[in-house]
Scaffold this motif. Structure first.
Motif, PDB file in Angstrom:
ATOM      1  N   MET A   5       5.785  21.605 -11.809  1.00 10.47           N
ATOM      2  CA  MET A   5       6.368  19.869 -11.349  1.00 10.47           C
ATOM      3  C   MET A   5       7.735  19.845 -11.602  1.00 10.47           C
ATOM      4  O   MET A   5       8.790  20.854 -12.115  1.00 10.47           O
ATOM      5  N   LEU A  23      15.350  10.110  -7.516  1.00  8.70           N
ATOM      6  CA  LEU A  23      14.113   8.917  -8.097  1.00  8.70           C
ATOM      7  C   LEU A  23      14.140   7.253  -7.635  1.00  8.70           C
ATOM      8  O   LEU A  23      13.205   6.938  -7.445  1.00  8.70           O
ATOM      9  N   ARG A  41       9.865   3.451  -4.175  1.00  6.27           N
ATOM     10  CA  ARG A  41       8.696   2.573  -3.269  1.00  6.27           C
ATOM     11  C   ARG A  41       7.653   3.475  -3.118  1.00  6.27           C
ATOM     12  O   ARG A  41       6.154   2.990  -3.365  1.00  6.27           O
ATOM     13  N   ILE A  75       6.857   6.686  -4.937  1.00  2.59           N
ATOM     14  CA  ILE A  75       6.547   7.092  -5.938  1.00  2.59           C
ATOM     15  C   ILE A  75       5.476   5.623  -6.965  1.00  2.59           C
ATOM     16  O   ILE A  75       4.744   6.015  -7.311  1.00  2.59           O
ATOM     17  N   LEU A  76       5.587   4.657  -6.464  1.00  2.07           N
ATOM     18  CA  LEU A  76       4.939   3.382  -7.489  1.00  2.07           C
ATOM     19  C   LEU A  76       3.823   3.299  -6.773  1.00  2.07           C
ATOM     20  O   LEU A  76       3.216   3.081  -7.537  1.00  2.07           O
ATOM     21  N   ASP A 100      -1.158   5.915  -4.648  1.00  2.00           N
ATOM     22  CA  ASP A 100      -2.091   6.949  -3.309  1.00  2.00           C
ATOM     23  C   ASP A 100      -0.781   8.085  -3.248  1.00  2.00           C
ATOM     24  O   ASP A 100      -1.230   8.600  -2.702  1.00  2.00           O
ATOM     25  N   VAL A 156       4.084  10.579  -7.931  1.00  2.00           N
ATOM     26  CA  VAL A 156       5.153  11.526  -8.015  1.00  2.00           C
ATOM     27  C   VAL A 156       4.915  12.934  -7.526  1.00  2.00           C
ATOM     28  O   VAL A 156       4.927  13.795  -6.382  1.00  2.00           O
ATOM     29  N   GLU A 157       3.429  12.800  -7.098  1.00  2.00           N
ATOM     30  CA  GLU A 157       3.074  14.063  -6.909  1.00  2.00           C
ATOM     31  C   GLU A 157       3.027  14.241  -5.286  1.00  2.00           C
ATOM     32  O   GLU A 157       3.336  15.302  -4.570  1.00  2.00           O
ATOM     33  N   PRO A 189      11.701  -2.182 -11.011  1.00  2.00           N
ATOM     34  CA  PRO A 189      10.278  -1.371 -11.029  1.00  2.00           C
ATOM     35  C   PRO A 189      11.046   0.414 -11.239  1.00  2.00           C
ATOM     36  O   PRO A 189       9.830   0.940 -11.274  1.00  2.00           O
ATOM     37  N   MET A 190      12.105   0.418 -12.164  1.00  2.00           N
ATOM     38  CA  MET A 190      12.491   1.790 -11.710  1.00  2.00           C
ATOM     39  C   MET A 190      11.910   2.258 -13.301  1.00  2.00           C
ATOM     40  O   MET A 190      11.723   3.418 -13.430  1.00  2.00           O
ATOM     41  N   MET A 203       8.784   1.232 -14.421  1.00  3.89           N
ATOM     42  CA  MET A 203       7.684   2.006 -13.900  1.00  3.89           C
ATOM     43  C   MET A 203       7.862   3.260 -12.605  1.00  3.89           C
ATOM     44  O   MET A 203       6.849   3.642 -13.460  1.00  3.89           O
ATOM     45  N   VAL A 204       8.692   3.223 -12.105  1.00  7.56           N
ATOM     46  CA  VAL A 204       8.978   4.635 -11.659  1.00  7.56           C
ATOM     47  C   VAL A 204       8.807   5.602 -12.789  1.00  7.56           C
ATOM     48  O   VAL A 204       8.437   7.074 -13.165  1.00  7.56           O
ATOM     49  N   TYR A 205      10.193   5.315 -14.011  1.00  4.88           N
ATOM     50  CA  TYR A 205      10.005   6.783 -14.915  1.00  4.88           C
ATOM     51  C   TYR A 205       8.684   6.621 -16.120  1.00  4.88           C
ATOM     52  O   TYR A 205       8.748   7.614 -15.922  1.00  4.88           O
ATOM     53  N   LYS A 216       6.105   6.695 -14.519  1.00  7.81           N
ATOM     54  CA  LYS A 216       4.963   7.582 -13.996  1.00  7.81           C
ATOM     55  C   LYS A 216       5.334   8.985 -13.649  1.00  7.81           C
ATOM     56  O   LYS A 216       4.495   9.899 -14.379  1.00  7.81           O
ATOM     57  N   VAL A 217       6.738   9.077 -14.028  1.00  5.99           N
ATOM     58  CA  VAL A 217       7.488  10.796 -13.744  1.00  5.99           C
ATOM     59  C   VAL A 217       6.557  11.204 -15.883  1.00  5.99           C
ATOM     60  O   VAL A 217       6.731  12.264 -15.825  1.00  5.99           O
ATOM     61  N   SER A 252       2.859  11.807 -14.923  1.00  9.21           N
ATOM     62  CA  SER A 252       2.841  13.291 -14.226  1.00  9.21           C
ATOM     63  C   SER A 252       3.120  14.253 -14.983  1.00  9.21           C
ATOM     64  O   SER A 252       2.523  15.047 -14.655  1.00  9.21           O
ATOM     65  N   LYS A 253       3.767  14.594 -16.131  1.00  9.91           N
ATOM     66  CA  LYS A 253       4.147  15.936 -16.349  1.00  9.91           C
ATOM     67  C   LYS A 253       2.864  15.306 -17.108  1.00  9.91           C
ATOM     68  O   LYS A 253       3.038  17.188 -18.492  1.00  9.91           O
ATOM     69  N   GLU A 276      -3.356   1.858 -12.570  1.00  9.87           N
ATOM     70  CA  GLU A 276      -2.785   3.391 -11.582  1.00  9.87           C
ATOM     71  C   GLU A 276      -4.724   4.421 -12.519  1.00  9.87           C
ATOM     72  O   GLU A 276      -4.208   5.274 -12.703  1.00  9.87           O
ATOM     73  N   LYS A 334      -3.364   9.100 -20.804  1.00  8.09           N
ATOM     74  CA  LYS A 334      -2.925   9.423 -19.254  1.00  8.09           C
ATOM     75  C   LYS A 334      -4.771   9.654 -19.068  1.00  8.09           C
ATOM     76  O   LYS A 334      -5.560  10.061 -19.749  1.00  8.09           O
ATOM     77  N   LYS A 336      -8.045  10.049  -6.961  1.00  8.14           N
ATOM     78  CA  LYS A 336      -7.694  10.921  -5.623  1.00  8.14           C
ATOM     79  C   LYS A 336      -7.589   9.774  -4.606  1.00  8.14           C
ATOM     80  O   LYS A 336      -8.448   8.927  -4.482  1.00  8.14           O
TER      81      LYS A 336
END
Lengths: 268, 84
Positions: free
Chosen positions: A1, A9, A14, A16-17, A20, A23-24, B19-20, B22-24, B26-27, B30-31, B58, B79, B84
């Motif tokens: 990744m 980031l 918006r 990434i949140l 659907d 991040v991917e 919301p950052m 939540m962004v972190y 999700k990052v 994702s790993k 999610e 996780k 999809k």
């Protein structure tokens, strides 16, 4: 990744949140290549949104220079740009939104002789052209090169768009066999167009490109979406891939590209 | 803490607002691969009120949530299968 920087980031938070995209999906956008044909009413909003979305490589094709009559709807061009090449004007605005992108400009007319080589470098094509011969040329070239595209057109208060995945869904020529006779359909310069509908349609095309790249949702494949801004009525017309389509059918009769006569009226 | 709750990774989102955070998160997720556990530290208030629900929507599992001495929260997330 990929390792996103803190700035990336923040910039793409918006996306990434979104469940659907995530991040991917944002990684896919940054790795994607989209070609926009036409830096006009449709191409301008599409270009700005694709740049904002972080589409890693954006190509934009147009041979014209900015004129004052463009500014009513071609939203990437400003008054100070009058007389400048449209692709350079659009490139500068995309860079101001998102400096990290690879933007390729093509100041030329797309023709049978050059189109396949140009589109081959891209994953998705947005047709924002203003004339039928080029719309058919873009469709046929994308079918031959197996590159998905978004068709779009606007006139007066009306817009229409469809998304084409060659080999899987109906192409433009499945439904519209050949360009209409010269002057059967007026151009925007003759008939006029409500400026804001360029944004409505161009952003639908941008959204289709983003959905195709990320895999989010379902595309406007086998579907012609039309709207009329006077009533704000939207309509979806189901289309079918045609076995006898001259370009994507079982026995294609169009197997190489030829330049059609320019059938649009040249009134200004 | 059980063996299955051993975190494969940790994200300290104290001082990071919505919301950052939540962004972190999700990052961080994702790993990891499905089944791995992510430990996230969140501030009290909106962060701990919002992030767990978003994570669950999610498709991930909240294994535990408990408040630390400094008032912040430790969230353990398993996780889930990526939708999809």
């Amino acid at each position: 990744m990929r390792d996103f920087s803190t700035e990336e980031l923040d910039r793409y938070s918006r996306h990434i949140l979104l469940g659907d995209v995530g991040v991917e999906g944002q990684e896919k956008l940054l790795a994607a290549r989209v070609l926009i044909v036409g830096a006009g009413g449709l191409g301008c909003p599409a270009a700005l949104y694709l740049a904002a979305a972080g589409v890693g490589k954006i190509g934009i094709v147009d041979n014209d220079v900015v004129e004052i009559s463009n500014l009513q709807r071609q939203i990437a061009h400003f008054t100070d740009d009058i007389g400048r090449s449209k692709v350079e004007s659009a490139r500068d605005k995309m860079r101001q939104i998102n400096p990290g992108l690879d933007i390729e400009t093509y100041q030329l007319f797309l023709e049978a002789a050059n189109i396949r080589e140009i589109i081959r470098d891209y994953d998705f094509v947005i047709d924002g052209t203003d004339n039928f011969p080029t719309k058919f040329l873009v469709n046929d070239a994308c079918v031959m090169e197996n590159i998905p595209l978004s068709h779009g057109g606007i006139l007066r208060f009306d817009g229409q768009t469809m998304t084409i995945v060659p080999g899987q869904s109906s192409c433009y020529r499945c439904s519209f066999r050949s360009p209409p006779p010269p002057d059967a359909v007026p151009t925007c310069s003759q008939a006029g167009v409500l400026g804001a509908i360029a944004g409505m349609l161009g952003t639908i095309q941008a959204a289709e490109a983003l959905k195709f790249i990320t895999g989010a949702g379902s595309l406007l494949t086998n579907t012609l979406l039309t709207f009329n801004a006077k009533t704000m009525a939207f309509r979806k017309i189901n289309l079918k891939k045609q076995d006898d389509c001259p370009v994507c059918g079982k026995k294609p009769t169009i197997t190489e590209l030829v330049d059609a006569e320019q059938t649009t009226c040249d009134l200004k | 803490m059980t063996e299955t709750m051993k975190a494969a990774a940790k994200k300290d989102c104290r001082g990071v607002s919505c919301p950052m955070n939540m962004v972190y998160t999700k990052v961080g997720l994702s790993k990891l691969t499905t089944g791995d556990v992510l430990e996230v530290l969140l501030d009290d208030g909106p962060p701990i009120n919002n992030v767990p629900g978003s994570v669950q929507r999610e498709g991930h599992e909240i294994l535990s949530k408990h408040q630390l001495e400094d008032g912040s929260w430790q969230l353990m997330i398993r996780k889930g299968v990526v939708k999809k």
